[in-house]
Write an enzyme that holds these catalytic residues in place. Sequence first.
Site, PDB file in Angstrom:
ATOM      1  NE  ARG A 201      12.081 -91.332  -7.129  1.00 53.10           N
ATOM      2  CZ  ARG A 201      12.033 -90.401  -6.190  1.00 53.10           C
ATOM      3  NH1 ARG A 201      12.752 -90.489  -5.075  1.00 53.10           N
ATOM      4  NH2 ARG A 201      11.229 -89.361  -6.321  1.00 53.10           N
ATOM      5  CB  SER A 249       8.410 -91.510 -13.051  1.00 50.28           C
ATOM      6  OG  SER A 249       7.486 -90.558 -12.594  1.00 50.28           O
ATOM      7  CD  GLU A 319      11.795 -93.366 -10.727  1.00 53.07           C
ATOM      8  OE1 GLU A 319      11.854 -92.195 -11.176  1.00 53.07           O
ATOM      9  OE2 GLU A 319      10.957 -93.710  -9.870  1.00 53.07           O
TER      10      GLU A 319
END
Length: 330
Positions: A201, A249, A319
């Site tokens: 990510r 998420s 995230e």
Amino acid sequence: MLIADCFIKEDVLSATVATSSGSGSLQDRLAAAWQGPVEWDGRLARYTTLRVGGPAAALVKPASVAELAALLPVLRRQGLPWRVIGRGSNLLVADAGLPEVVIVIGPAMAAIRQAGQEGSERLVQAEAGCSLPKLVSWCTAEGLGGLEFAAGIPGSVGGAIAMNAGAWGREMRDVLHALVVVDETGGVQILPAASQVFAYRRWEHAPGVVVAAGIFRLQPESPEVIGGRCRGHLQARREKQPLEPSAGSFFKNPPGQAAGRLIEAAGLKGLRVGGARVSEQHANFLVNAGGATARDFYELMKVVQEQVAERTGIRLEPEVHLLGFGEAGR
Ligand SMILES: Cc1cc2nc3c(=O)[nH]c(=O)nc-3n(C[C@H](O)[C@H](O)[C@H](O)COP(=O)(O)OP(=O)(O)OC[C@H]3O[C@@H](n4cnc5c(N)ncnc54)[C@H](O)[C@@H]3O)c2cc1C
């Protein structure tokens, strides 16, 4: 090989860049130097999937790569702080908003085209403001496979590259051939993906660089087969993921662990702070259950982090990028 120069149109440049160097507030300096459309104090809640976030000092939505390449040097010359966002699907923006120029790369910069061939693979160039759902549909219709993993990820091409977005064991770096980027000098460069560092990510890039387009390596395949894979992924998302507004998420998965399972095991499903709630359906989704503020999400995030750490010793890292909270949320 692939032509970045075709983006640059002199008429756009001269139409939007004023000559004044300006002085005073950010708004005054931007207004003096940039004649393109600007939204003053636009609420960022309208630009984020969590539906929270206060005003940006100024919002600029480049209508083309040429306009973006004209804008960045203006901001640099004026000493104006800026940041770029796409579809806001991975952002938590503070209620107080952001004191900088926010560049929104959206549907005005969303062209897709075939851009050549490498052996048996086809190259497809998509501008940064193109949504992943639009790109996946286009590739499906053209019979070009490889991006099916991205079906259902609601980001833009630029945001997906910047986040190295992924699902089902695949990530953007697996299909990216090259990136077209614009820097603060207004220079447009094509960077081979192999020369770039991508991690979970994350894309590690120099500051002051904006993704203007991605060039993807895809395989010719039957549209029916590609469409079937996309439908499978979308169905699995519908079964697992909540429908309420979210940023996907919220926390990164710690090595070898699933953040959602850790949150669920800590008994936090359904936990609520104001209008922000840990989803009952998927514990790693923090959802806007109605009327949430950014502060609600921030406090809920802290409680989840503390309780999971207390129980397991693992500190969950967001995230989602936190903007305007005055801490390292990126
Ligand atoms: C329902 C839902 C499901 C999701 N599922 C997934 C999933 O399966 N996998 C996954 O990885 N993510 C998922 N996400 C998160 C999100 O969609 C991705 O991270 C997406 O790639 C972010 O793109 P964006 O355009 O919304 O970026 P934004 O949220 O607008 O920005 C994210 C970051 O990218 C930077 N950025 C944006 N555009 C550019 C640009 N042009 N140049 C340089 N930097 C840029 C921003 O500065 C910011 O730091 C999901 C989100 C939601 C709401």
